[in-house]
Each structure stands twice: as structure tokens, then as C-alpha cells.
Design a protein around this motif. Sequence first.
Motif, PDB file in Angstrom:
ATOM      1  N   LYS A 217       0.838  -1.193   0.000  1.00  0.00           N
ATOM      2  CA  LYS A 217       0.000   0.000   0.000  1.00  0.00           C
ATOM      3  C   LYS A 217       0.875   1.246   0.000  1.00  0.00           C
ATOM      4  CE  LYS A 217      -2.032   1.386   3.812  1.00  0.00           C
ATOM      5  NZ  LYS A 217      -2.766   1.476   5.096  1.00  0.00           N
ATOM      6  N   ARG A 218       0.238   2.401  -0.176  1.00  0.00           N
ATOM      7  CA  ARG A 218       0.889   3.699  -0.038  1.00  0.00           C
ATOM      8  C   ARG A 218       0.072   4.486   0.985  1.00  0.00           C
ATOM      9  NH1 ARG A 218       3.619   0.783  -2.694  1.00  0.00           N
ATOM     10  NH2 ARG A 218       3.972   0.885  -4.942  1.00  0.00           N
ATOM     11  N   LEU A 219       0.726   5.303   1.795  1.00  0.00           N
ATOM     12  CA  LEU A 219       0.038   6.060   2.834  1.00  0.00           C
ATOM     13  C   LEU A 219       0.422   7.536   2.723  1.00  0.00           C
ATOM     14  CD1 LEU A 219      -1.849   5.439   5.308  1.00  0.00           C
ATOM     15  CD2 LEU A 219       0.200   5.637   6.718  1.00  0.00           C
ATOM     16  N   PHE A 220      -0.588   8.410   2.775  1.00  0.00           N
ATOM     17  CA  PHE A 220      -0.374   9.844   2.676  1.00  0.00           C
ATOM     18  C   PHE A 220      -1.116  10.543   3.819  1.00  0.00           C
ATOM     19  CE2 PHE A 220       0.321   8.179  -1.504  1.00  0.00           C
ATOM     20  CZ  PHE A 220       1.322   8.965  -2.062  1.00  0.00           C
ATOM     21  N   VAL A 221      -0.614  11.724   4.189  1.00  0.00           N
ATOM     22  CA  VAL A 221      -1.217  12.521   5.257  1.00  0.00           C
ATOM     23  C   VAL A 221      -1.531  13.898   4.707  1.00  0.00           C
ATOM     24  CG1 VAL A 221      -0.922  13.486   7.567  1.00  0.00           C
ATOM     25  CG2 VAL A 221       0.063  11.256   7.013  1.00  0.00           C
ATOM     26  N   GLY A 222      -2.718  14.430   5.044  1.00  0.00           N
ATOM     27  CA  GLY A 222      -3.121  15.748   4.591  1.00  0.00           C
ATOM     28  C   GLY A 222      -2.304  16.855   5.228  1.00  0.00           C
ATOM     29  N   ARG A 223      -2.449  18.036   4.674  1.00  0.00           N
ATOM     30  CA  ARG A 223      -1.588  19.166   5.069  1.00  0.00           C
ATOM     31  C   ARG A 223      -1.658  19.490   6.551  1.00  0.00           C
ATOM     32  NH1 ARG A 223      -5.419  21.505   1.876  1.00  0.00           N
ATOM     33  NH2 ARG A 223      -3.954  21.771   0.162  1.00  0.00           N
ATOM     34  N   ASP A 224      -2.832  19.323   7.178  1.00  0.00           N
ATOM     35  CA  ASP A 224      -2.938  19.667   8.598  1.00  0.00           C
ATOM     36  C   ASP A 224      -2.829  18.442   9.502  1.00  0.00           C
ATOM     37  OD1 ASP A 224      -5.328  18.432   8.118  1.00  0.00           O
ATOM     38  OD2 ASP A 224      -6.591  20.086   8.796  1.00  0.00           O
ATOM     39  N   GLY A 225      -2.552  17.296   8.910  1.00  0.00           N
ATOM     40  CA  GLY A 225      -2.354  16.078   9.689  1.00  0.00           C
ATOM     41  C   GLY A 225      -3.610  15.416  10.196  1.00  0.00           C
ATOM     42  N   THR A 226      -4.789  15.922   9.816  1.00  0.00           N
ATOM     43  CA  THR A 226      -6.038  15.346  10.333  1.00  0.00           C
ATOM     44  C   THR A 226      -6.730  14.420   9.340  1.00  0.00           C
ATOM     45  OG1 THR A 226      -7.378  17.215   9.589  1.00  0.00           O
ATOM     46  CG2 THR A 226      -6.411  17.347  11.809  1.00  0.00           C
ATOM     47  N   THR A 227      -6.181  14.289   8.136  1.00  0.00           N
ATOM     48  CA  THR A 227      -6.720  13.321   7.175  1.00  0.00           C
ATOM     49  C   THR A 227      -5.602  12.378   6.759  1.00  0.00           C
ATOM     50  OG1 THR A 227      -6.344  14.907   5.377  1.00  0.00           O
ATOM     51  CG2 THR A 227      -8.574  14.770   6.276  1.00  0.00           C
ATOM     52  N   ILE A 228      -5.950  11.096   6.676  1.00  0.00           N
ATOM     53  CA  ILE A 228      -4.995  10.052   6.322  1.00  0.00           C
ATOM     54  C   ILE A 228      -5.551   9.312   5.116  1.00  0.00           C
ATOM     55  CG2 ILE A 228      -3.807   7.972   7.107  1.00  0.00           C
ATOM     56  CD1 ILE A 228      -4.175   9.010   9.984  1.00  0.00           C
ATOM     57  N   LEU A 229      -4.725   9.142   4.089  1.00  0.00           N
ATOM     58  CA  LEU A 229      -5.160   8.534   2.840  1.00  0.00           C
ATOM     59  C   LEU A 229      -4.435   7.215   2.617  1.00  0.00           C
ATOM     60  CD1 LEU A 229      -6.755   8.756   0.174  1.00  0.00           C
ATOM     61  CD2 LEU A 229      -4.869  10.137  -0.728  1.00  0.00           C
ATOM     62  N   HIS A 230      -5.192   6.117   2.609  1.00  0.00           N
ATOM     63  CA  HIS A 230      -4.656   4.780   2.389  1.00  0.00           C
ATOM     64  C   HIS A 230      -4.880   4.414   0.923  1.00  0.00           C
ATOM     65  CE1 HIS A 230      -4.831   3.943   6.851  1.00  0.00           C
ATOM     66  NE2 HIS A 230      -5.773   4.871   6.755  1.00  0.00           N
ATOM     67  N   VAL A 231      -3.816   4.095   0.205  1.00  0.00           N
ATOM     68  CA  VAL A 231      -3.920   3.705  -1.203  1.00  0.00           C
ATOM     69  C   VAL A 231      -3.604   2.225  -1.314  1.00  0.00           C
ATOM     70  CG1 VAL A 231      -3.149   4.133  -3.562  1.00  0.00           C
ATOM     71  CG2 VAL A 231      -3.222   6.020  -1.900  1.00  0.00           C
ATOM     72  N   ARG A 232      -4.608   1.453  -1.712  1.00  0.00           N
ATOM     73  CA  ARG A 232      -4.481   0.001  -1.794  1.00  0.00           C
ATOM     74  C   ARG A 232      -4.807  -0.486  -3.201  1.00  0.00           C
ATOM     75  NH1 ARG A 232      -7.153   0.425   3.763  1.00  0.00           N
ATOM     76  NH2 ARG A 232      -5.570  -0.403   5.176  1.00  0.00           N
TER      77      ARG A 232
END
Length: 202
Positions: A117-132
Motif C-alpha cells: 500500500k501507499r500512505l499519505f497525510v493531509g496538510r494539517d495532519g487530520t486526514t490520512i489517505l490509504h492507497v491500496r
Amino acid sequence: MPRSDAGNPARLVAHDPSWSLIAQEELAAVAQALEDVEGGSEAVLDHIGSTSVPGLAAKPFVDLQVRIFPLPAEGALDAAFARIGYRRAHGSRPDSPGVYRDLPRGSEVVADEVWEKRLFVGRDGTTILHVRRMDSPWGRYAVWFRDWLRAHPDQRDRYEQVKRGLSAENRGKADYDDYTRGKTAFFDEVQAAFEAWGRARP
């Protein structure tokens, strides 16, 4: 933040109805960012995790999921997501769970690379994006577990009790990795139930 939760990376807050609105807005931006990525037009986007279950206390981070095939090569998504304020996440520790791959679980037997997977975090750290990957069992489990908790308030409440206990145990730690690992016992207990429920739906 309440004084009793100061220094607790796994602190929980009451469910906030605005989380679903944040998820909708962020997923719209993610969809637009995926337009020029291979497989992006066919990607499936979801709001997952505890913030997606009404009435469930959660860490105040909105979890989003992209299911895509093929899984973009290392770095291929960085520029696309940087334009909407997301940066690649690398975890608090080298073995942070769910950063580079998901822990194999459930009834499906798949090739090892399917768990990547790939994991990303939004600019303010309150959103997390899991790419599967589109064929990732975890991608399906995340949606089935969300919908199963929504449909079974008794299990939602049991899960919250587990989370609250683990949150208290992790007060004062440097990160919430141990909290994440601690939830495995509950997942192990209910995996077969929510899998069967998910497979039985139309």
C-alpha cells in the motif's frame, strides 16, 4: 484537550458529524488528483475507519481509502497528491503498522504483493489517505467492517470499549502504534462475522 488526555497520542473524542463532510470534500479533491494517474479513473474511493461510523468515538483523524489497479509505482502519486496538500507518510517507527503494507489477515489467500500500500497525510495532519490495490482484501475488509459496525450498534459499542481501554493504556507514549496493534484482538474475534456479513450483501 482534556487534561487527562494530555500526552496521549491515542486520545479519543466523541463522534463529530462534520467528519463525513470533511471526507466528502477531501475525496472529491483526491478524485480530481487521480485523473492523470494510471488507473485513476477507475479508482474506488471510500471514507473508512472509526470517523466513518456514526456514534463511535475516534481519534480525530479522518481515514480515506483509494482502491486502484495497478498500484502506482513508488513516488508516482507524490506529485499528484502534493497538489492537494498530501505528503507521503513513513510512520513513526520502521515497523509502524499499515504504512507500507497491510498485515495479511482474513480468509483470503493472495500473493504477497497484494498487501502492499501507499500512505499519505493531509496538510494539517487530520486526514490520512490509504492507497491500496483494487484486489486488496484489506480494501474490502475496511468497507465491510465500517458497514457492519454501522448495522450492529452493539458491536460498535463493544469496539468503542476496547478502543477506550487501549487509549488509556497508551497515555504517555510517543506514538499510537501500540494502540493500533492492540486492536488486533478485536479484529481477530469479529473477522469471520463481518466477512460473512459483507459477502452476503448484494
